[in-house]
Design a protein around this motif. Structure first.
Motif, PDB file in Angstrom:
ATOM      1  N   PRO A 359       7.252 -20.318 -12.263  1.00 61.70           N
ATOM      2  CA  PRO A 359       6.532 -21.574 -12.012  1.00 61.70           C
ATOM      3  C   PRO A 359       5.177 -21.355 -11.360  1.00 61.70           C
ATOM      4  N   GLY A 360       4.304 -22.347 -11.522  1.00 65.47           N
ATOM      5  CA  GLY A 360       2.978 -22.281 -10.945  1.00 65.47           C
ATOM      6  C   GLY A 360       2.130 -21.241 -11.638  1.00 65.47           C
ATOM      7  N   LEU A 361       1.336 -20.519 -10.878  1.00 61.85           N
ATOM      8  CA  LEU A 361       0.500 -19.469 -11.447  1.00 61.85           C
ATOM      9  C   LEU A 361       1.311 -18.251 -11.863  1.00 61.85           C
ATOM     10  N   GLY A 362       2.526 -18.139 -11.326  1.00 55.81           N
ATOM     11  CA  GLY A 362       3.439 -17.114 -11.828  1.00 55.81           C
ATOM     12  C   GLY A 362       3.390 -15.793 -11.106  1.00 55.81           C
ATOM     13  N   PHE A 363       2.615 -15.711 -10.035  1.00 54.78           N
ATOM     14  CA  PHE A 363       2.586 -14.481  -9.250  1.00 54.78           C
ATOM     15  C   PHE A 363       2.502 -14.843  -7.771  1.00 54.78           C
ATOM     16  N   VAL A 364       2.810 -13.872  -6.922  1.00 50.87           N
ATOM     17  CA  VAL A 364       3.004 -14.142  -5.502  1.00 50.87           C
ATOM     18  C   VAL A 364       1.960 -13.398  -4.683  1.00 50.87           C
ATOM     19  N   ALA A 365       1.298 -14.110  -3.767  1.00 56.10           N
ATOM     20  CA  ALA A 365       0.361 -13.464  -2.858  1.00 56.10           C
ATOM     21  C   ALA A 365       1.120 -12.588  -1.873  1.00 56.10           C
ATOM     22  N   ASP A 366       0.616 -11.396  -1.639  1.00 54.00           N
ATOM     23  CA  ASP A 366       1.225 -10.435  -0.719  1.00 54.00           C
ATOM     24  C   ASP A 366       0.741 -10.771   0.696  1.00 54.00           C
ATOM     25  N   ALA A 367       1.623 -11.331   1.506  1.00 55.77           N
ATOM     26  CA  ALA A 367       1.234 -11.796   2.842  1.00 55.77           C
ATOM     27  C   ALA A 367       0.731 -10.643   3.713  1.00 55.77           C
ATOM     28  N   ASP A 368       1.373  -9.485   3.617  1.00 59.85           N
ATOM     29  CA  ASP A 368       0.942  -8.344   4.422  1.00 59.85           C
ATOM     30  C   ASP A 368      -0.455  -7.883   4.006  1.00 59.85           C
ATOM     31  N   ALA A 369      -0.704  -7.857   2.693  1.00 58.17           N
ATOM     32  CA  ALA A 369      -2.029  -7.447   2.208  1.00 58.17           C
ATOM     33  C   ALA A 369      -3.092  -8.438   2.657  1.00 58.17           C
ATOM     34  N   LEU A 370      -2.786  -9.727   2.608  1.00 60.00           N
ATOM     35  CA  LEU A 370      -3.757 -10.730   3.027  1.00 60.00           C
ATOM     36  C   LEU A 370      -4.101 -10.578   4.507  1.00 60.00           C
ATOM     37  N   ARG A 371      -3.085 -10.338   5.333  1.00 60.37           N
ATOM     38  CA  ARG A 371      -3.341 -10.134   6.763  1.00 60.37           C
ATOM     39  C   ARG A 371      -4.206  -8.899   6.995  1.00 60.37           C
ATOM     40  N   ASP A 372      -3.906  -7.850   6.232  1.00 61.03           N
ATOM     41  CA  ASP A 372      -4.668  -6.610   6.376  1.00 61.03           C
ATOM     42  C   ASP A 372      -6.134  -6.825   6.014  1.00 61.03           C
ATOM     43  N   PHE A 373      -6.376  -7.411   4.846  1.00 60.64           N
ATOM     44  CA  PHE A 373      -7.762  -7.600   4.413  1.00 60.64           C
ATOM     45  C   PHE A 373      -8.502  -8.575   5.316  1.00 60.64           C
ATOM     46  N   ALA A 374      -7.804  -9.585   5.832  1.00 61.07           N
ATOM     47  CA  ALA A 374      -8.447 -10.553   6.726  1.00 61.07           C
ATOM     48  C   ALA A 374      -8.906  -9.905   8.027  1.00 61.07           C
ATOM     49  N   SER A 375      -8.270  -8.811   8.408  1.00 53.32           N
ATOM     50  CA  SER A 375      -8.627  -8.129   9.656  1.00 53.32           C
ATOM     51  C   SER A 375      -9.776  -7.145   9.486  1.00 53.32           C
TER      52      SER A 375
END
Length: 385
Positions: A359-375
């Motif tokens: 469902p939706g866009l069909g893929f999942v954002a990696d929460a750990d990767a997002l936190r890493d890149f945001a830092s």
């Protein structure tokens, strides 16, 4: 079910990319913004935008967008898009606003798909579950030998359609003393090398709006023997009149639209006969909502539509959903960037990709990767590619 928007979070990211194409290996980086919208009942949708300044987009979303859309029903995409228009571009301005609207809209479509348990491409119309690809590989960082080696490797891997960069920011470099003619003369040799490597496969070229009309015509005239399928964004500013002139004077097919952010710009390109291929990019033009409107304009003008400007995992939904959907761009650098951000991404098989049933866009954002890149540090203007 309470689908009112509870929170809106923007995550800026400047992502290093290692691009390996057979024997060719280069390091680069791209910036983007991932947006996370959460409803009161906990449904989470992720949106995305890029080819922009991630610091600015994240600030706009945090300081302007969230206070103005919290509490609105997340399914009311047209209402939210119109509110954001009057908030961010009330006099028809283009620029950062369209990137912001695109990210929000994609997140809202992701929420809709999850709520009704259907993929976005089917909600858009479900015209097909597989789309054809062209592969963008011929970057300016490749030398002649690397271009040839990469092209041969991809052809052996089943790729049938190839795109390479020309122009190489020529007008920008001219401002620092470079010769536009020298850049174009080198492009002619680079196109020759790629044509020799790929044989009769389709070959597209992309100047990324980096040439003036005279230089673009000089290049197009000298590429006649290399059977270029289309010349993408040949002119600075996507100059509508001069692009029409270029089509008429050279007979070379033109394509544009990937960096346009207002519907009237697509109308003008189509009505003027400036393009053979119109290229909305849902990460820039206003999301899937605006992309579907561009598809309708293209169909009404009997003009081919294709994805330009990369990010196939978002754009594939538009081209699978609409009856007049066309080619999707498998931009190698952007693909690797998305792989650093998301899980469950589909892969290409030769020159096609099959749409997900999730469902939706069909893929999942990696929460750990997002936190890493945001830092990490942001790009400070150098992450647009």
């Amino acid at each position: 079910m309470n689908l009112a928007i509870k929170s809106v979070k923007a995550i800026p990211a400047y992502i290093p990319v290692n691009l390996a194409v057979g024997p060719v290996d280069v390091e680069t980086a791209l910036s983007c913004v991932v947006i996370e919208i959460t409803t009161e009942d906990g449904v989470v949708g992720h949106g995305f935008t890029a080819i922009t300044d991630e610091e600015v987009i994240a600030g706009i979303i945090s300081e302007l967008v969230e206070p103005n859309i919290v509490s609105l029903n997340s399914l009311n995409r047209e209402h939210i898009a119109e509110r954001l228009y009057w908030l961010l571009s009330p006099r028809g301005q283009t620029g950062y606003a369209s990137h912001v609207v695109s990210a929000v809209d994609l997140a809202l479509w992701d929420i809709l798909g999850k709520v009704v348990d259907q993929p976005c491409w089917r909600l858009l119309g479900g015209a097909r579950n597989e789309v054809p690809l062209y592969v963008t590989f011929g970057f300016g960082s490749f030398d002649r030998d690397q271009l040839s080696d990469a092209a041969k490797h991809l052809k052996n891997d089943g790729v049938e359609r190839f795109k390479m960069v020309v122009g190489h920011h020529a007008l920008k470099k001219r401002n620092d003393g470079a010769s536009v003619r020298a850049i174009i003369d080198e492009d002619i040799q680079r196109v020759r090398i790629v044509r020799e490597a790929i044989g009769d496969c389709d070959l597209f070229i992309d100047a990324n709006c980096s040439l003036d009309a005279s230089s673009a015509r000089y290049l197009a005239d000298r590429l006649r023997d290399y059977n270029v399928t289309f010349f993408e964004e040949p002119l600075r500013d996507n100059d509508v009149k001069r692009m029409r002139d270029l089509r008429e004077q050279t007979g070379m097919r033109t394509a544009a639209g990937q960096n346009e952010g207002q519907l009237f710009r697509f109308r003008d390109l189509l009505e003027a006969g400036a393009v053979d291929v119109i290229q909305p990019n849902v990460a820039i033009c206003g999301g899937l909502t605006a992309g579907a409107k561009v598809a309708a304009l293209a169909q009404a003008h009997n003009v081919t539509m294709a994805n330009g400007g990369a990010f196939p995992f978002h754009n594939m939904h538009l081209h699978a959903g609409m009856a007049n959907g066309g080619l999707v761009e498998w931009h190698l650098i952007s693909v690797e960037m998305c792989r650093a951000l998301y899980g469950n991404l589909p892969d290409r098989v030769g020159s096609t990709i099959t749409l997900p049933e999730k469902p939706g866009l069909g893929f999942v954002a990696d929460a750990d990767a997002l936190r890493d890149f945001a830092s990490r540090p942001t790009s400070h203007g150098v992450g647009k590619g």
